[in-house]
Design a protein around this motif. Structure first.
Motif, PDB file in Angstrom:
ATOM      1  N   ASN A 150      13.409 -38.073  17.389  1.00  0.00           N
ATOM      2  CA  ASN A 150      12.542 -38.440  16.270  1.00  0.00           C
ATOM      3  C   ASN A 150      11.677 -39.635  16.665  1.00  0.00           C
ATOM      4  OD1 ASN A 150      11.348 -39.091  13.839  1.00  0.00           O
ATOM      5  ND2 ASN A 150      13.229 -38.974  12.646  1.00  0.00           N
ATOM      6  N   VAL A 151      10.335 -39.467  16.691  1.00  0.00           N
ATOM      7  CA  VAL A 151       9.447 -40.557  17.122  1.00  0.00           C
ATOM      8  C   VAL A 151       9.496 -41.754  16.178  1.00  0.00           C
ATOM      9  CG1 VAL A 151       7.854 -39.069  18.387  1.00  0.00           C
ATOM     10  CG2 VAL A 151       7.480 -39.473  15.945  1.00  0.00           C
ATOM     11  N   ALA A 152      10.004 -41.561  14.941  1.00  0.00           N
ATOM     12  CA  ALA A 152      10.156 -42.702  14.027  1.00  0.00           C
ATOM     13  C   ALA A 152      11.195 -43.688  14.549  1.00  0.00           C
ATOM     14  CB  ALA A 152      10.546 -42.210  12.632  1.00  0.00           C
ATOM     15  N   ASN A 153      12.064 -43.210  15.433  1.00  0.00           N
ATOM     16  CA  ASN A 153      13.114 -44.058  15.993  1.00  0.00           C
ATOM     17  C   ASN A 153      12.718 -44.572  17.374  1.00  0.00           C
ATOM     18  OD1 ASN A 153      14.748 -43.413  13.730  1.00  0.00           O
ATOM     19  ND2 ASN A 153      15.468 -41.551  14.736  1.00  0.00           N
ATOM     20  N   THR A 154      11.502 -45.089  17.501  1.00  0.00           N
ATOM     21  CA  THR A 154      11.024 -45.624  18.778  1.00  0.00           C
ATOM     22  C   THR A 154      10.345 -46.970  18.543  1.00  0.00           C
ATOM     23  OG1 THR A 154       8.898 -44.448  18.592  1.00  0.00           O
ATOM     24  CG2 THR A 154      10.678 -43.325  19.763  1.00  0.00           C
ATOM     25  N   GLY A 155      10.358 -47.798  19.564  1.00  0.00           N
ATOM     26  CA  GLY A 155       9.701 -49.098  19.496  1.00  0.00           C
ATOM     27  C   GLY A 155      10.571 -50.140  18.820  1.00  0.00           C
ATOM     28  N   GLY A 156      10.152 -51.395  18.966  1.00  0.00           N
ATOM     29  CA  GLY A 156      10.878 -52.487  18.355  1.00  0.00           C
ATOM     30  C   GLY A 156      10.814 -53.737  19.209  1.00  0.00           C
ATOM     31  N   PHE A 157      11.581 -54.738  18.800  1.00  0.00           N
ATOM     32  CA  PHE A 157      11.561 -56.063  19.440  1.00  0.00           C
ATOM     33  C   PHE A 157      12.948 -56.384  19.976  1.00  0.00           C
ATOM     34  CE2 PHE A 157      11.955 -60.694  19.341  1.00  0.00           C
ATOM     35  CZ  PHE A 157      10.831 -61.083  20.051  1.00  0.00           C
ATOM     36  N   ARG A 158      12.989 -56.940  21.210  1.00  0.00           N
ATOM     37  CA  ARG A 158      14.260 -57.312  21.823  1.00  0.00           C
ATOM     38  C   ARG A 158      14.150 -58.670  22.503  1.00  0.00           C
ATOM     39  NH1 ARG A 158      14.275 -51.605  23.142  1.00  0.00           N
ATOM     40  NH2 ARG A 158      16.162 -50.564  22.358  1.00  0.00           N
ATOM     41  N   ASN A 159      15.217 -59.460  22.413  1.00  0.00           N
ATOM     42  CA  ASN A 159      15.358 -60.708  23.154  1.00  0.00           C
ATOM     43  C   ASN A 159      16.599 -60.621  24.026  1.00  0.00           C
ATOM     44  OD1 ASN A 159      13.180 -62.315  22.553  1.00  0.00           O
ATOM     45  ND2 ASN A 159      14.143 -63.368  20.854  1.00  0.00           N
ATOM     46  N   PHE A 160      16.452 -60.919  25.314  1.00  0.00           N
ATOM     47  CA  PHE A 160      17.585 -60.922  26.237  1.00  0.00           C
ATOM     48  C   PHE A 160      17.655 -62.266  26.947  1.00  0.00           C
ATOM     49  CE2 PHE A 160      18.574 -56.549  25.779  1.00  0.00           C
ATOM     50  CZ  PHE A 160      19.720 -56.280  26.521  1.00  0.00           C
ATOM     51  N   VAL A 161      18.867 -62.720  27.243  1.00  0.00           N
ATOM     52  CA  VAL A 161      19.088 -63.913  28.059  1.00  0.00           C
ATOM     53  C   VAL A 161      19.802 -63.494  29.339  1.00  0.00           C
ATOM     54  CG1 VAL A 161      20.352 -66.075  28.263  1.00  0.00           C
ATOM     55  CG2 VAL A 161      19.119 -65.567  26.173  1.00  0.00           C
ATOM     56  N   TYR A 162      19.274 -63.942  30.481  1.00  0.00           N
ATOM     57  CA  TYR A 162      19.821 -63.598  31.789  1.00  0.00           C
ATOM     58  C   TYR A 162      20.275 -64.862  32.523  1.00  0.00           C
ATOM     59  CZ  TYR A 162      17.487 -59.034  31.323  1.00  0.00           C
ATOM     60  OH  TYR A 162      17.069 -57.796  30.896  1.00  0.00           O
ATOM     61  N   ALA A 163      21.384 -64.743  33.234  1.00  0.00           N
ATOM     62  CA  ALA A 163      21.850 -65.782  34.147  1.00  0.00           C
ATOM     63  C   ALA A 163      21.950 -65.164  35.531  1.00  0.00           C
ATOM     64  CB  ALA A 163      23.203 -66.325  33.712  1.00  0.00           C
ATOM     65  N   GLY A 164      21.469 -65.880  36.556  1.00  0.00           N
ATOM     66  CA  GLY A 164      21.480 -65.285  37.880  1.00  0.00           C
ATOM     67  C   GLY A 164      21.451 -66.312  38.992  1.00  0.00           C
ATOM     68  N   PHE A 165      21.336 -65.803  40.215  1.00  0.00           N
ATOM     69  CA  PHE A 165      21.269 -66.675  41.393  1.00  0.00           C
ATOM     70  C   PHE A 165      20.348 -66.043  42.433  1.00  0.00           C
ATOM     71  CE2 PHE A 165      24.522 -63.644  42.601  1.00  0.00           C
ATOM     72  CZ  PHE A 165      24.264 -63.412  43.948  1.00  0.00           C
ATOM     73  N   THR A 166      19.855 -66.871  43.350  1.00  0.00           N
ATOM     74  CA  THR A 166      19.081 -66.435  44.502  1.00  0.00           C
ATOM     75  C   THR A 166      19.694 -67.065  45.744  1.00  0.00           C
ATOM     76  OG1 THR A 166      17.036 -66.223  43.231  1.00  0.00           O
ATOM     77  CG2 THR A 166      16.813 -66.463  45.613  1.00  0.00           C
ATOM     78  N   TYR A 167      19.962 -66.237  46.754  1.00  0.00           N
ATOM     79  CA  TYR A 167      20.580 -66.742  47.984  1.00  0.00           C
ATOM     80  C   TYR A 167      19.714 -66.395  49.175  1.00  0.00           C
ATOM     81  CZ  TYR A 167      23.783 -67.341  51.890  1.00  0.00           C
ATOM     82  OH  TYR A 167      24.351 -67.727  53.084  1.00  0.00           O
ATOM     83  N   LYS A 168      19.406 -67.399  49.984  1.00  0.00           N
ATOM     84  CA  LYS A 168      18.626 -67.204  51.205  1.00  0.00           C
ATOM     85  C   LYS A 168      19.380 -67.840  52.366  1.00  0.00           C
ATOM     86  CE  LYS A 168      14.025 -67.830  53.200  1.00  0.00           C
ATOM     87  NZ  LYS A 168      14.540 -68.135  54.540  1.00  0.00           N
ATOM     88  N   PRO A 169      19.812 -67.043  53.354  1.00  0.00           N
ATOM     89  CA  PRO A 169      20.549 -67.604  54.496  1.00  0.00           C
ATOM     90  C   PRO A 169      19.715 -68.636  55.240  1.00  0.00           C
ATOM     91  CG  PRO A 169      20.723 -65.213  54.450  1.00  0.00           C
ATOM     92  CD  PRO A 169      19.672 -65.596  53.438  1.00  0.00           C
TER      93      PRO A 169
END
Length: 344
Positions: A283-302
């Motif tokens: 049902n196309v009526a059940n599409t779209g909307g607003f979302r907020n996400f929080v991410y925690a991460g890391f970056t590693y470089k030898p």
């Protein structure tokens, strides 16, 4: 509020890009070796002339119970009152190969190839009891070509604008097998397809600032879908704002925290082969909307080893707020992993 958000992103301009300075900047600046961009930020740098970077990225998204516009859970029994089948959960897996090349010190070209896999578990009533059924699709998804241009390049700050195009290489005609209980030789719902079916515009504006070992960035992204595909529908435009902070713990390791706000418009038109009362996702009526996400991460470089040109990034995200149109499966968690290799 939504109109303001949309106008803000359009004014700010806008799909992928992060800032970084050229090879002449100081080690404390925004250099290639100090780029702590999170794994979920698709474009992480502007490359110097003649420099290459290749990246493999993996994204996994998990969606659980169906909710309404007020984020209240919609149980299986309630779904059966409106639809023939009930949605239980869904997983999406994306594998991406990305290449970047520095045409000049200010202009970088980028291309992305995607492979996608979708899996949705449903419940259907049987003659004597309920039974579950799993829909699956997989294959080549849409591709992208983007050009990044450095508007401002200093030792501790940079502004990048990006303009790209989405190439509709992903199938929009994925169907169930003849033995499928729900979609025998019939097209699957919109979110189970592998592409948009349209040539779309990708816009980005990104700002990055460094303060010794601290990095701050804000990035606005827009995907504009201007027309309907060959099936007869048009996926909604997408607007996103990413803000992140990273701390350079040492020369090899950094930690990041990212807030992503995304608004997706409803689908325009419809697939006439889909029965809207079949399930929530049809049902196309059940599409779209607003979302907020929080991410925690890391970056590693030898350090100075055989792997010194590699960079490993990972982040995990959880939702903090979702307001969806109609009834939709709630995004429960996202995982992003990236491995980058650069050379000249």
């Amino acid at each position: 509020m939504k109109c303001f958000f949309k106008l803000f992103l359009l004014t700010f301009c806008v799909n992928h890009a992060i800032a970084q300075c050229d090879s002449t900047c100081s080690s404390a600046g925004i250099c290639c070796s100090n780029n702590p961009a999170p794994a979920g930020v698709m474009i992480s740098n502007i490359h110097s002339k003649g420099e290459w970077m290749f990246s493999y990225r993996h994204t996994r998204m998990y969606m659980d119970n169906v909710v309404d516009a007020n984020s209240s859970s919609i149980g299986v029994d309630e779904q059966f009152k409106a639809y023939d089948a009930a949605s239980l959960n869904m997983q999406m897996r994306m594998h991406m190969l990305m290449g970047m090349y520095g045409i000049t010190d200010k202009l970088t070209a980028m291309f992305m190839l995607h492979y996608m896999g979708n899996e949705m578990k449903m419940m259907m009533p049987g003659s004597e009891s309920f039974h579950t059924h799993t829909m699956r699709t997989s294959g080549i998804a849409d591709s992208r070509v983007t050009f990044l241009y450095s508007l401002l390049k200093q030792s501790n700050k940079q502004v990048i604008a990006a303009l790209g195009v989405n190439i509709p290489s992903g199938s929009i005609n994925e169907k169930g097998r003849a033995s499928s209980m729900m979609y025998p030789n019939t097209r699957f719902p919109y979110m189970m397809q592998l592409g948009s079916g349209t040539v779309d515009a990708l816009l980005t504006l990104s700002y990055l600032r460094s303060f010794d070992k601290i990095y701050l960035s804000t990035q606005a992204n827009v995907i504009i879908r201007p027309y309907k595909n060959s099936i007869g529908y048009q996926l909604g435009n997408e607007y996103a704002l990413n803000s992140w902070i990273a701390w350079q713990i040492n020369n090899s390791l950094s930690a990041s925290l990212r807030l992503e706000s995304a608004w997706v418009e409803k689908i325009i038109g419809l697939d006439s082969d889909l029965k809207i009362n079949r399930e929530v996702a049809a049902n196309v009526a059940n599409t779209g909307g607003f979302r907020n996400f929080v991410y925690a991460g890391f970056t590693y470089k030898p350090g100075q080893t055989f792997f010194e040109n590699f960079r490993l990034c990972a982040e995990f995200g959880l939702p903090v707020y979702q307001r969806l149109n109609g009834w939709q499966s709630r995004q429960a968690a996202n995982l992003n992993i990236a491995i980058n290799y650069s050379f000249k």
